[in-house]
Scaffold this motif. Structure first.
Motif, short mmCIF file in Angstrom:
data_model
loop_
_atom_site.label_atom_id
_atom_site.label_comp_id
_atom_site.label_asym_id
_atom_site.label_seq_id
_atom_site.Cartn_x
_atom_site.Cartn_y
_atom_site.Cartn_z
N VAL A 154 -10.89 6.70 11.68
CA VAL A 154 -10.38 5.33 11.62
C VAL A 154 -8.85 5.29 11.65
O VAL A 154 -8.25 4.26 11.96
CB VAL A 154 -10.90 4.62 10.37
CG1 VAL A 154 -10.14 5.05 9.12
CG2 VAL A 154 -10.85 3.11 10.52
N CYS A 155 -8.20 6.40 11.35
CA CYS A 155 -6.74 6.43 11.25
C CYS A 155 -6.09 6.14 12.60
O CYS A 155 -6.37 6.81 13.58
CB CYS A 155 -6.28 7.79 10.73
SG CYS A 155 -4.48 7.93 10.64
N PRO A 156 -5.21 5.13 12.67
CA PRO A 156 -4.55 4.81 13.95
C PRO A 156 -3.32 5.67 14.23
O PRO A 156 -2.76 5.59 15.32
CB PRO A 156 -4.14 3.34 13.75
CG PRO A 156 -3.90 3.23 12.28
CD PRO A 156 -4.87 4.18 11.61
N ALA A 157 -2.87 6.47 13.26
CA ALA A 157 -1.66 7.28 13.43
C ALA A 157 -2.06 8.73 13.69
O ALA A 157 -2.55 9.40 12.78
CB ALA A 157 -0.78 7.18 12.18
N ARG A 166 0.84 4.09 6.25
CA ARG A 166 0.45 3.39 5.02
C ARG A 166 -0.35 2.11 5.29
O ARG A 166 -0.21 1.12 4.60
CB ARG A 166 1.68 3.06 4.17
CG ARG A 166 2.45 4.29 3.75
CD ARG A 166 3.43 4.00 2.66
NE ARG A 166 4.47 3.08 3.08
CZ ARG A 166 5.45 2.69 2.30
NH1 ARG A 166 5.53 3.13 1.07
NH2 ARG A 166 6.36 1.85 2.74
N CYS A 167 -1.21 2.14 6.30
CA CYS A 167 -2.05 0.98 6.59
C CYS A 167 -3.20 0.86 5.61
O CYS A 167 -3.76 -0.21 5.41
CB CYS A 167 -2.58 1.04 8.02
SG CYS A 167 -3.69 2.43 8.34
N GLY A 168 -3.60 2.00 5.01
CA GLY A 168 -4.67 1.97 4.00
C GLY A 168 -6.08 1.96 4.57
O GLY A 168 -7.04 1.84 3.81
N ARG A 206 0.85 -1.19 0.00
CA ARG A 206 0.00 0.00 0.00
C ARG A 206 0.88 1.24 0.00
O ARG A 206 1.74 1.38 0.85
CB ARG A 206 -0.93 0.01 1.21
CG ARG A 206 -1.93 -1.10 1.13
CD ARG A 206 -2.84 -1.14 2.32
NE ARG A 206 -3.91 -2.09 2.06
CZ ARG A 206 -4.88 -2.36 2.90
NH1 ARG A 206 -4.93 -1.75 4.06
NH2 ARG A 206 -5.81 -3.23 2.60
N GLU A 207 0.62 2.10 -0.94
CA GLU A 207 1.39 3.32 -1.04
C GLU A 207 0.78 4.38 -0.12
O GLU A 207 -0.23 4.16 0.54
CB GLU A 207 1.37 3.82 -2.49
CG GLU A 207 1.94 2.81 -3.48
CD GLU A 207 1.66 3.21 -4.91
OE1 GLU A 207 0.95 4.21 -5.12
OE2 GLU A 207 2.12 2.51 -5.81
N PHE A 208 1.40 5.56 -0.10
CA PHE A 208 0.78 6.66 0.63
C PHE A 208 -0.55 7.00 -0.04
O PHE A 208 -0.64 7.00 -1.28
CB PHE A 208 1.68 7.89 0.62
CG PHE A 208 2.87 7.77 1.53
CD1 PHE A 208 2.71 7.74 2.91
CD2 PHE A 208 4.15 7.68 1.02
CE1 PHE A 208 3.80 7.63 3.76
CE2 PHE A 208 5.25 7.56 1.85
CZ PHE A 208 5.07 7.54 3.23
N GLU A 238 -9.85 2.39 2.68
CA GLU A 238 -10.89 1.37 2.69
C GLU A 238 -12.19 1.88 3.31
O GLU A 238 -13.27 1.44 2.92
CB GLU A 238 -10.40 0.16 3.46
CG GLU A 238 -9.27 -0.58 2.77
CD GLU A 238 -9.04 -1.95 3.38
OE1 GLU A 238 -9.98 -2.74 3.37
OE2 GLU A 238 -7.94 -2.20 3.85
N ILE A 239 -12.09 2.80 4.27
CA ILE A 239 -13.30 3.23 4.99
C ILE A 239 -14.05 4.32 4.23
O ILE A 239 -15.25 4.52 4.44
CB ILE A 239 -12.92 3.72 6.40
CG1 ILE A 239 -14.12 3.61 7.35
CG2 ILE A 239 -12.42 5.15 6.37
CD1 ILE A 239 -14.46 2.21 7.76
N CYS A 240 -13.38 5.04 3.34
CA CYS A 240 -14.02 6.18 2.66
C CYS A 240 -15.17 5.71 1.77
O CYS A 240 -14.94 4.95 0.82
CB CYS A 240 -12.98 6.94 1.83
SG CYS A 240 -13.72 8.31 0.90
#
Length: 203
Positions: free
Chosen positions: A54-57, A83-85, A35-37, A89-91
């Motif tokens: 949802v972002c963990p960072a 870069r977890c993506g 997975r890219e940026f 996926e959630i959008c």
């Protein structure tokens, strides 16, 4: 001396010279899970903020208003992005992309969904109601809660019922964690639960 001559003879062979100077390695291929940026796809952002939630960072993504009236867009801070993506996926509007995430999801027929789960420790909870009064969603649902500090409505996220803080509608929780911050005994915990789901086939 004999070993040095042996090395020189070995390196003087045409096969060795050809292999050394014309060595070829296999071309690099991107692994399918890579997975890219995240980058913008050009689709319209409805600023639902799900990617941020949802972002963990921390600090990796934010939704900002552009110079055009009513237009929003996500901004990725590469120094924080891992870069977890998950934001991709959630959008629901496919505003972001990162490699082949959308392609893989379309092939698998999967999508991501998250919600918040509220846990109250009945041993340490004093039933003081600080969390229920501080909750911004509770106050919006039942204005009496903000005015008097008590509520009888079961439509709120949580309230003190028979001396115990009781969760009625955790599905209404936005994950702001105000209740956690206000609890004097650290008895309440809000966790983000992320689950992959399969798209149901139309019958």
């Amino acid at each position: 001396m004999r070993s040095i001559l042996s090395y020189i003879q070995h390196m003087a062979r045409p096969e060795w010279i050809k292999t050394f100077f014309l060595a070829k390695t296999a071309p690099l291929t991107t692994p399918p899970h890579f997975r890219e940026f995240p980058h913008l796809t050009g689709r319209e952002c409805t600023h639902c903020f799900q990617c941020m939630m949802v972002c963990p960072a921390p600090g990796a993504i934010e939704i900002v208003r552009t110079e055009k009236p009513g237009e929003w867009k996500p901004v990725i801070h590469l120094g924080h992005c891992i870069r977890c993506g998950l934001c991709v996926e959630i959008c629901p509007e496919l505003v972001l992309d990162a490699g082949r995430v959308h392609t893989k999801n379309a092939q698998d027929g999967t999508y991501m969904q998250f919600q918040f789960h509220i846990t109250v420790n009945p041993v340490t909870c004093m039933g003081c109601g600080s969390c229920t009064v501080a909750c911004p969603v509770n106050k919006e649902i039942d204005p009496q809660l903000a005015a008097k500090g008590t509520s009888t409505s079961d439509e709120v996220i949580m309230r003190v019922y028979k001396g115990i803080n009781t969760v009625f509608h955790e599905d209404k929780c936005t994950g702001c964690k105000t209740c956690e911050e206000q609890c004097p005994t650290r008895s309440i915990l809000v966790a983000r639960v992320l689950e992959p789901l399969q798209i149901e086939e139309e019958s």
